[in-house]
Design a protein around this motif. Structure first.
Motif, mmCIF file in Angstrom:
data_model
loop_
_atom_site.group_PDB
_atom_site.id
_atom_site.type_symbol
_atom_site.label_atom_id
_atom_site.label_comp_id
_atom_site.label_asym_id
_atom_site.label_seq_id
_atom_site.Cartn_x
_atom_site.Cartn_y
_atom_site.Cartn_z
ATOM 1 N N LEU A 149 -6.518 -30.664 -72.763
ATOM 2 C CA LEU A 149 -6.013 -30.263 -71.585
ATOM 3 C C LEU A 149 -6.234 -31.450 -70.649
ATOM 4 O O LEU A 149 -7.168 -32.091 -70.784
ATOM 5 C CB LEU A 149 -6.046 -28.829 -71.200
ATOM 6 C CG LEU A 149 -7.492 -28.758 -70.242
ATOM 7 C CD1 LEU A 149 -7.054 -29.603 -68.997
ATOM 8 C CD2 LEU A 149 -8.050 -27.500 -70.029
ATOM 9 N N THR A 153 -1.328 -30.020 -65.507
ATOM 10 C CA THR A 153 -0.615 -29.729 -66.595
ATOM 11 C C THR A 153 -1.387 -28.908 -67.984
ATOM 12 O O THR A 153 -1.116 -28.097 -68.569
ATOM 13 C CB THR A 153 -0.421 -30.841 -67.696
ATOM 14 O OG1 THR A 153 -1.088 -31.589 -68.199
ATOM 15 C CG2 THR A 153 1.151 -31.618 -66.292
ATOM 16 N N ALA A 154 -3.085 -28.103 -66.919
ATOM 17 C CA ALA A 154 -3.575 -27.864 -67.703
ATOM 18 C C ALA A 154 -3.038 -25.989 -68.297
ATOM 19 O O ALA A 154 -3.326 -26.083 -69.571
ATOM 20 C CB ALA A 154 -4.795 -26.818 -66.706
ATOM 21 N N ASP A 157 -0.157 -27.034 -70.673
ATOM 22 C CA ASP A 157 -1.065 -27.209 -72.599
ATOM 23 C C ASP A 157 -1.941 -26.289 -72.804
ATOM 24 O O ASP A 157 -1.567 -26.366 -74.223
ATOM 25 C CB ASP A 157 -2.340 -28.496 -71.775
ATOM 26 C CG ASP A 157 -1.370 -29.947 -71.400
ATOM 27 O OD1 ASP A 157 0.007 -30.059 -71.158
ATOM 28 O OD2 ASP A 157 -2.154 -30.381 -70.549
ATOM 29 N N PRO A 161 -0.197 -25.600 -76.793
ATOM 30 C CA PRO A 161 -0.739 -26.409 -76.856
ATOM 31 C C PRO A 161 -0.218 -27.391 -78.065
ATOM 32 O O PRO A 161 0.294 -26.334 -78.884
ATOM 33 C CB PRO A 161 -2.087 -25.615 -77.254
ATOM 34 C CG PRO A 161 -2.406 -24.773 -77.510
ATOM 35 C CD PRO A 161 -0.907 -23.631 -76.979
ATOM 36 N N ASP A 162 -0.477 -28.728 -78.649
ATOM 37 C CA ASP A 162 0.180 -29.451 -79.271
ATOM 38 C C ASP A 162 -0.426 -29.372 -81.026
ATOM 39 O O ASP A 162 0.013 -28.539 -81.948
ATOM 40 C CB ASP A 162 -0.313 -31.452 -79.250
ATOM 41 C CG ASP A 162 0.959 -31.830 -78.298
ATOM 42 O OD1 ASP A 162 1.698 -30.829 -78.296
ATOM 43 O OD2 ASP A 162 0.397 -32.968 -78.019
#
Ligand code: UGA
Length: 441
Positions: A149, A153-154, A157, A161-162
């Protein structure tokens, strides 16, 4: 942990810390007093706290009850001894592993969440093994689950998540942790690797991200020298799908608690394994970052007729990036220290950073006279009597500054130095200011 509690109602999450003041702040009925400012975090904590998210100083008790323990302590760069200035200090990780070894019951999965040097899991495994010489009914599995993260933008994210990365050797432990994330993360985004690949992927991801920033900042200086515009260059190269458009914003250099620390750690490990050329290559990313910070302070002095002694300079932003109150390794620290050294009077504005933090970072309390700083409450105060405004953090509010109003309270000839290309430079020019924008030739 708050997001895990929010997404997994059947999991009880207890966050423990030895620092009672910090835990009390996490339990504060006023959500604006949480120790970390992060957009959306207060809402998540408000939903989960007291239900399946708890904050406590009862460390051993929480470990004893846990099926899974996340070690999430910090790993700052060592300041003395072997590897000082580069290696990560693992004393908190070791202390946590010893706490787990002492207090765990039954089978416990120990998850490395802190960013760690490659092969740290081995250290944790050895400490845990030493605590259970004959089995004694207790057992451990160690996993690596680095966090990707970014601050500010935690929450998004974590919610989308990606990828989630889980490294380990014990399939049952990997499946248990994947099952937690699987409550809200699609399975094709949960990657599993061996322990060492997982640990090294974290350092490598940060090294690549930081390298992009040093690359674009180097090109920004080149643009300024040649009449090119770094934003046009970034757009042109970012259109190549192999390069991609993100993380190409020129600025005052990267800050934050991770990039420099992780690269220096990588450099240290490369040297340890005899890879001098690889170490020197990555070291240059950090060197260029320092150069960029120094370059901006020097440039301000040069444009203000070679001296800032006794001159007021409004500093817009002190956090290492927008939407956070975190100032760790913020480029503003080095830039402000250089200007204070030159005798400037700084009028510092940041919507989230408290005065005490600025005092700690600059190593001197607020004051008056040459080489001093004061915190101010708005842009108008930052500009009051100033020869220059220096924009160092890209807070949204700096995009909408009323330049005629601001120019009216500055001493002429006045400057805007925009190290983030955030302000409306054309409007500032129209209001009579001289404008320097990073990367604009
Ligand atoms: C960074 C990584 O982005 C995360 O993936 C990682 O998990 C995290 O470190 C970590 O290891 O904990 P963070 O430091 O919170 O996250 O913030 P970034 O958005 O990466 O910004 C770092 C610095 O680079 C800031 O000073 C920012 O202003 C600067 N930056 C970023 C630029 O100058 N230009 C850009 O294009 C992007």
């Amino acid at each position: 942990m708050a997001v895990i509690a929010d997404r997994c109602l059947e999991v009880q999450v207890t966050v423990v810390d030895l620092n009672a003041e910090r835990i009390a702040a996490w339990n504060d009925p006023d959500f604006s007093k949480l120790p970390v400012y992060e957009p959306g975090l207060d809402g998540v904590v408000a939903r989960a706290r007291g239900r399946n998210l708890h904050f406590s100083t009862a460390v051993d008790e929480a470990i004893g009850e846990a099926d899974m323990v996340f070690i999430s302590v910090n790993t700052p760069t060592k300041t003395r001894g072997l590897g000082a200035g580069q290696a990560s200090d693992l004393k908190w990780v070791e202390a946590s592993a010893r706490s787990v070894a002492r207090a765990a019951r039954g089978h416990t999965i120990v998850v490395e969440k802190s960013t760690l040097p490659v092969r740290t899991a081995e250290v944790i495994q050895k400490i845990l093994a030493a605590a259970t010489p004959n089995g004694d009914g207790r057992s451990f599995s160690v996993l690596s689950n680095p966090e990707f993260l970014a601050e500010g933008t935690a929450i998004p994210d974590l919610e989308q998540p990606d990828r989630v990365l889980i490294g380990g050797e014990d399939p049952a432990a990997i499946a248990a942790l994947a099952g937690v994330y699987g409550q809200w993360v699609p399975s094709d985004r949960i990657l599993t690797t061996n322990l060492w690949s997982s640990e090294l992927s974290k350092l490598t991801a940060n090294a690549f991200l930081a390298q992009r920033i040093s690359s674009i900042n180097g090109i920004a200086a080149f643009c300024e020298a040649t009449g090119a515009d770094v934003r046009e260059v970034a757009k042109a190269i970012g259109a190549d799908s192999r390069i991609g458009p993100k993380f190409l914003q020129a600025g005052p250099g990267f800050g934050g608690s991770c990039f420099q620390k992780d690269i220096l750690n990588l450099v240290y490990l490369c040297r340890h394994y005899g890879l001098e050329e690889v170490a020197a290559y990555w070291e240059q990313v950090v060197a260029l970052n320092h150069w960029q910070q120094r370059r901006i302070a020097r440039l301000v002095v040069t444009r203000l007729f070679g001296t800032v002694t006794g001159k007021r300079i409004g500093v817009l932003g002190f956090a290492f990036k927008a939407d956070t109150n975190d100032t760790r390794e913020s480029p503003a620290i080095r830039v402000c220290q250089d200007l204070l050294e030159e005798g400037a009077i700084l009028q510092i504005l940041d919507p989230k950073v408290p005065e005490g933090q600025i005092t700690a970072d600059l190593g001197q309390p607020a004051g008056t006279g040459e080489g001093s700083w004061q915190q101010v409450a708005d842009v108008q105060q930052a500009a009051s009597g100033a020869d220059a405004l220096l924009l160092l953090t890209e807070w949204q509010q700096f995009a909408g500054i009323d330049w005629p109003e601001v120019a009216a309270v500055m001493r002429q000839p006045a400057w805007l130095f925009d190290a983030r290309a955030r302000a409306d430079g054309a409007a500032a020019r129209a209001a009579g200011l001289n404008v320097w924008t990073v990367g604009e030739g």
